[in-house]
Scaffold this motif. Structure first.
Motif, PDB file in Angstrom:
ATOM      1  N   VAL A  58       0.958  -1.187  -0.079  1.00  0.00           N
ATOM      2  CA  VAL A  58       0.060   0.012   0.021  1.00  0.00           C
ATOM      3  C   VAL A  58       0.839   1.284   0.019  1.00  0.00           C
ATOM      4  N   ARG A  59       1.867   1.247   0.955  1.00  0.00           N
ATOM      5  CA  ARG A  59       2.889   2.358   0.778  1.00  0.00           C
ATOM      6  C   ARG A  59       3.411   2.532  -0.586  1.00  0.00           C
ATOM      7  N   ASP A  60       3.960   1.761  -1.127  1.00  0.00           N
ATOM      8  CA  ASP A  60       4.721   1.679  -2.272  1.00  0.00           C
ATOM      9  C   ASP A  60       3.888   2.132  -3.381  1.00  0.00           C
ATOM     10  N   ALA A  61       2.349   1.591  -3.529  1.00  0.00           N
ATOM     11  CA  ALA A  61       1.495   2.285  -4.670  1.00  0.00           C
ATOM     12  C   ALA A  61       1.258   3.669  -4.274  1.00  0.00           C
ATOM     13  N   GLY A 116       1.738   6.668  -6.858  1.00  0.00           N
ATOM     14  CA  GLY A 116       0.541   7.362  -7.562  1.00  0.00           C
ATOM     15  C   GLY A 116      -0.105   6.206  -8.364  1.00  0.00           C
ATOM     16  N   VAL A 117      -0.205   5.035  -7.908  1.00  0.00           N
ATOM     17  CA  VAL A 117      -0.787   4.146  -8.671  1.00  0.00           C
ATOM     18  C   VAL A 117      -2.032   3.429  -8.040  1.00  0.00           C
ATOM     19  N   SER A 118      -3.169   2.719  -8.560  1.00  0.00           N
ATOM     20  CA  SER A 118      -4.297   2.245  -7.823  1.00  0.00           C
ATOM     21  C   SER A 118      -4.016   0.880  -7.896  1.00  0.00           C
ATOM     22  N   SER A 152      -1.965 -11.118 -14.221  1.00  0.00           N
ATOM     23  CA  SER A 152      -2.451 -10.109 -14.738  1.00  0.00           C
ATOM     24  C   SER A 152      -2.131  -8.601 -13.942  1.00  0.00           C
ATOM     25  N   PHE A 153      -1.837  -8.811 -12.881  1.00  0.00           N
ATOM     26  CA  PHE A 153      -1.642  -7.554 -12.267  1.00  0.00           C
ATOM     27  C   PHE A 153      -0.077  -6.712 -12.605  1.00  0.00           C
ATOM     28  N   VAL A 154      -0.425  -5.275 -13.017  1.00  0.00           N
ATOM     29  CA  VAL A 154       0.676  -4.760 -13.644  1.00  0.00           C
ATOM     30  C   VAL A 154       0.602  -3.333 -12.485  1.00  0.00           C
ATOM     31  N   ASP A 155       1.862  -3.123 -12.162  1.00  0.00           N
ATOM     32  CA  ASP A 155       2.076  -1.560 -11.784  1.00  0.00           C
ATOM     33  C   ASP A 155       2.805  -0.985 -12.848  1.00  0.00           C
ATOM     34  N   PRO A 156       1.984  -0.008 -13.417  1.00  0.00           N
ATOM     35  CA  PRO A 156       2.571   0.446 -14.797  1.00  0.00           C
ATOM     36  C   PRO A 156       3.859   1.417 -14.535  1.00  0.00           C
ATOM     37  N   VAL A 157       3.869   2.094 -13.298  1.00  0.00           N
ATOM     38  CA  VAL A 157       5.129   2.931 -13.004  1.00  0.00           C
ATOM     39  C   VAL A 157       6.538   1.981 -12.690  1.00  0.00           C
ATOM     40  N   LEU A 158       6.251   1.060 -12.021  1.00  0.00           N
ATOM     41  CA  LEU A 158       7.455   0.048 -11.826  1.00  0.00           C
ATOM     42  C   LEU A 158       7.789  -0.644 -13.228  1.00  0.00           C
ATOM     43  N   LEU A 159       6.812  -1.058 -13.731  1.00  0.00           N
ATOM     44  CA  LEU A 159       6.959  -2.027 -15.117  1.00  0.00           C
ATOM     45  C   LEU A 159       7.850  -1.044 -15.926  1.00  0.00           C
TER      46      LEU A 159
END
Length: 881
Positions: A612-615, A619-621, A703-710
């Motif tokens: 939760v902190r990293d997200a 700034g990603v949901s 299927s889960f992607v964190d766009p900022v991290l990726l």
């Protein structure tokens, strides 16, 4: 010039020319498969997979200290280039010596035409080996097969020297040198041991009259010598060591020394030669002491941990791989192997069809007829080399027997025993994980000798027809024959094979390992699958010192107790031990556990807070609410006869998750089969070349992607050296693995394009930040993918190409989709609706996305008719674009 001067000069020139060629095409760093492991264990003097190659490791360690290249992998690659160049030079010398033997004349008395034909033909035969597919492949990477080929060539050359000098006083030194070379070769690879039979055959022809009885005795004696070395020394000494430890081993050596002294004192030359030979083989074999001694030190790579006599014996005996009998030629018809019985009706059919045709004759054809293409499963193509090397070699084999059948039989023994007979011994099962052509280079070396002899024989046959025409005519004919063979055989082989063997500029293995390690957070545990996602990581960690905090867990090795023990109890530099609740005794006895699918529960509160902190910081949901407890269905990794089993590797994954998830990040490499993930696929986040286990349950697996991290990984961190350089050739393994990058870019673009008007803040590698519309960033990602991985070099599957087209159209950049439309149209022209209806459907959707409705409807109408699905058109029209 004298024969010796000419001969040595040409041999030296061949060595230099071959070395220049191999240096020009050498891999600039380590390559895929075992190369990373061999270099890493050479650099650290560690323990590679059984049965080890201690002499190669010692040579590798020496070469790592020679500052000729900045890359350590390149320094070890140099061993193979030098060994292969030396083998080419020796091949030339051997061919010249064979020609001398059947001509039965002193080279000093040869005419100029005879010299040109002999030396020129030998050069052509040597270069045919140098330019052959498998030999060249081995010459430019850090593997044991180039050094093994050198030992084979050395043994043949040395025994020919003995044959020439016998019965001069002191000629036994050549026989003793042969035995010492055999002993040394064991510390590289066992293939050179097969040269024992040609050696015995040459000794027999020199010392005995050929009769049925004496030849039968020869077969018995040579087999006895082989088994004396293989069973008595290679396997026998470890048994002595296992049963009696050092006292028994030293007692055996003392008895051997005493026997040598006794036979010398009482003038028993044959017995003395035999005992000294055995002693020299053992001296060479003692390179294996490195394995036992270094295992005691617990090096960072210590496979099987052969630090006790019992385990050391098991290591040398390759017990890890099981035992495959010579017959039957396949496994019994259990359900998992039913494929074999559906494919082949009998053991003999399987042997001839798969093992001989596909696993040997096809490889042989690659060398001297032509390889269809560079992909796995390639067939033989006569149009590549026109079959000329094969046909000339066939002429050489026939004429060798006619002119001197004894030497012809010697070369035949080498050719068969390192080829077809080796196939029988290996008894390879289908399918194999990779092509095995590198195993038969000894056989290809023998055939290259016949290519040289074949060129000389062609000249000789033509010369016999022109007798009495004068020396100048003979010289012109010899020159033309050699020149024509040089151009049509060597020139064509060089032209056909240069590009596909040029590894200069290929940094894919290094970059692949870097990218995978950089996908992981600090102190991560990373599950990997096989050689190509493990050995490159070992190289970077142990040789380059990169990301040593990441603990790599190879799932194949996790089926063994020794490996799990090392994970739990050892502490490689920079990495923490892996916490396991299993006791050391339970680990040692780990085995398959019968189980039905059950629910697994994993507390995840600390990981939930961190997620939760990293997200929030990025700034990603999140796609779903993070969970304090992760629950999933624990699946058996193996089902046999209706019963599910947890494999040791499944138990290891479960144990590592339960005992480490709260304190360390845990990842699965992108290449790990979902079947090896024990059912946790819905709790994975795609971070690049690795999935991270997270306490968020996705609707679809993985299927889960964190766009900022990726985005950070794909664009800011990963390395893609020379991937878009058309001048740099990438072999199939590199191309196949690089094919994983484009889907990552497309997956990221899809995530961003889901809300094209939204904004996203990107953290750059230099620490700066920028805020963009998600749609604009999606376009940037697609363009980056096209730039780094051009479609012409990295073909896409049709559905992925269709996704790119749909994305470009959705984002208002139709023109950029044009190349992908053309790509699908090209695929259609090479396929048929019956063989690939899915391709036609994807193309229809692409046409529709592109606004070409009429063309799309025509394809769908045809599909509906051919597939007998009248409702397909209506379904297509109502489907969301």
């Amino acid at each position: 010039m004298t024969h010796r001067t000419i001969n040595r000069t040409l041999a030296a020139v061949l060595f230099i020319a071959a070395e220049i060629l191999y240096l020009a095409t050498m891999a600039p760093t380590f390559s895929f498969w075992d190369c990373g492991e061999f270099i890493a264990t050479a650099y650290t003097l560690g323990i590679p997979h059984p049965p080890g190659s201690p002499l190669f490791l010692l040579l590798g360690r020496l070469f790592t200290m020679i500052p000729l290249f900045t890359d350590i992998g390149a320094r070890v690659n140099l061993i193979s280039t030098l060994a292969s160049a030396a083998s080419v030079s020796l091949t030339y010398l051997i061919i010249v010596r064979l020609i001398m033997l059947y001509r039965k004349s002193d080279p000093a008395g040869w005419s100029m035409a005879e010299k040109v034909s002999a030396y020129g033909s030998a050069v052509i035969g040597a270069l045919a080996l140098a330019f052959s597919d498998s030999f060249w492949f081995n010459a430019v990477e850090a593997e044991v097969y180039a050094a093994s080929s050198l030992f084979t060539a050395l043994i043949v050359w040395i025994i020919l020297r003995w044959y020439e000098e016998e019965p001069r006083p002191g000629n036994e030194r050549w026989l003793l040198l042969v035995m010492y070379m055999i002993g040394l070769s064991i510390g590289v690879h066992l293939l050179s041991l097969l040269a024992v039979f040609p050696v015995a055959l040459l000794y027999y022809f020199k010392k005995h009259k050929v009769t049925v009885k004496s030849f039968a005795l020869l077969c018995l004696a040579s087999s006895g010598l082989f088994f004396l070395i293989y069973i008595g020394i290679i396997k026998g000494l470890p048994i002595i060591f296992q049963l009696t430890s050092w006292p028994g081993f030293f007692l055996f050596l003392a008895l051997l020394i005493y026997g040598t002294w006794y036979s010398h004192k009482h003038r028993m030359p044959l017995l003395n030669t035999l005992l000294v030979s055995l002693f020299l083989i053992i001296i060479g074999y003692t390179s294996y002491a490195l394995i036992f001694v270094r295992a005691q030190a617990g090096p960072p790579i210590n496979e099987n941990n052969p630090s006790t006599p019992t385990v050391f014996f098991s290591y040398l005996n390759r017990d890890q791989y099981g035992d495959m009998p010579l017959w039957p030629r396949r496994w019994s018809p259990e359900p998992v192997h039913q494929y074999f019985y559906e494919q082949y009706s009998s053991d003999l059919d399987y042997f001839l069809t798969y093992q001989m045709q596909k696993m040997y004759f096809r490889y042989f054809g690659w060398q001297f007829i032509g390889r269809e293409h560079d992909m796995e499963g390639a067939g033989v193509d006569w149009s590549v080399l026109w079959g000329l090397p094969f046909l000339v070699g066939l002429v050489g084999a026939v004429t060798h027997f006619r002119r001197q059948w004894k030497m012809g039989l010697v070369v035949t023994a080498l050719f068969v025993l390192t080829g077809a007979a080796l196939v029988i011994y290996l008894n390879q099962t289908e399918p194999q994980p990779r092509e095995r052509d590198y195993s038969y280079v000894g056989s290809f070396f023998a055939f290259a000798l016949w290519i040289g002899i074949g060129v000389e024989s062609i000249w000789q046959m033509a010369s016999d027809r022109l007798k009495g025409k004068g020396r100048n005519t003979q010289l012109i004919l010899a020159s033309l024959t050699v020149a024509a063979a040089f151009l049509l055989i060597n020139g064509r082989m060089l032209q056909a094979n240069y590009r596909v063997h040029d590894r200069s500029g290929n940094y894919v293995p290094w970059d692949w390992a870097w990218n995978m390690l950089q996908s992981c957070e600090k102190d991560a545990i990373l599950f990997t699958n096989g050689d190509n996602d493990t050995f490159p990581l070992w190289y970077l960690q142990e040789v380059e010192g990169i990301r040593t905090d990441v603990r790599v867990v190879n799932l194949s090795l996790a089926n063994t107790g020794w490996y799990l023990d090392q994970l739990k109890n050892s502490r490689p530099r920079g990495a923490k031990p892996v916490a396991l609740s299993l006791s050391d005794g339970e680990i040692a006895d780990i085995t398959y556990v019968p189980i039905d699918s059950v629910d697994a529960v994993l507390p995840s509160f600390p990981a939930r807070q961190q997620l939760v902190r990293d997200a929030s910081q990025r700034g990603v949901s999140l796609p779903a609410e993070p969970q304090d407890t992760m629950t999933w269905l624990l699946k058996p990794g193996l089902t046999y006869d209706g019963q599910g089993y947890l494999r040791p590797q499944d138990i290891a994954v479960y144990e590592i998750l339960m005992n480490n998830f709260s304190t360390r990040p845990i990842y699965f490499a992108l290449t790990v089969d979902p079947e090896s993930m024990i059912g946790i696929e819905n709790y994975l986040r795609l971070d690049g070349l690795a999935y991270r286990v997270v306490p968020v349950k996705s609707a679809d697996p993985m299927s889960f992607v964190d766009p900022v991290l990726l985005y950070r990984n794909l664009v800011g961190v990963y390395r893609y050296r020379n991937l878009n350089n058309p001048k740099v050739f990438l072999e199939e393994t590199a191309r196949r693995l690089c094919g994983n990058y484009t889907p990552l870019f497309v997956r990221l673009a899809l995530e961003l394009a889901a809300d094209p008007a939204g904004e996203i803040t990107i953290h750059e590698a230099n620490g700066s930040m920028r805020t963009l519309r998600r749609g604009a960033l999606a376009l940037e990602v697609l363009d980056k993918s096209s730039q780094l991985l051009p479609l012409a070099q990295y073909p896409l599957n049709p559905e992925l190409a269709g996704s790119v087209i749909a994305l470009y159209v959705r984002l208002g950049e139709k023109q950029k989709a044009s190349s992908y439309i053309k790509y699908l149209e090209k695929l259609r022209s090479q396929s048929s609706l019956e063989s690939d209806p899915r391709l036609f459907y994807v193309l229809a959707r692409a046409y529709r996305d592109f606004g070409r409705e009429d063309e799309a409807n025509r394809i769908i109408a045809r599909l509906a008719t051919e597939l007998r699905q009248p409702g397909l058109m209506e379904k297509f029209k109502t489907m969301k674009q």
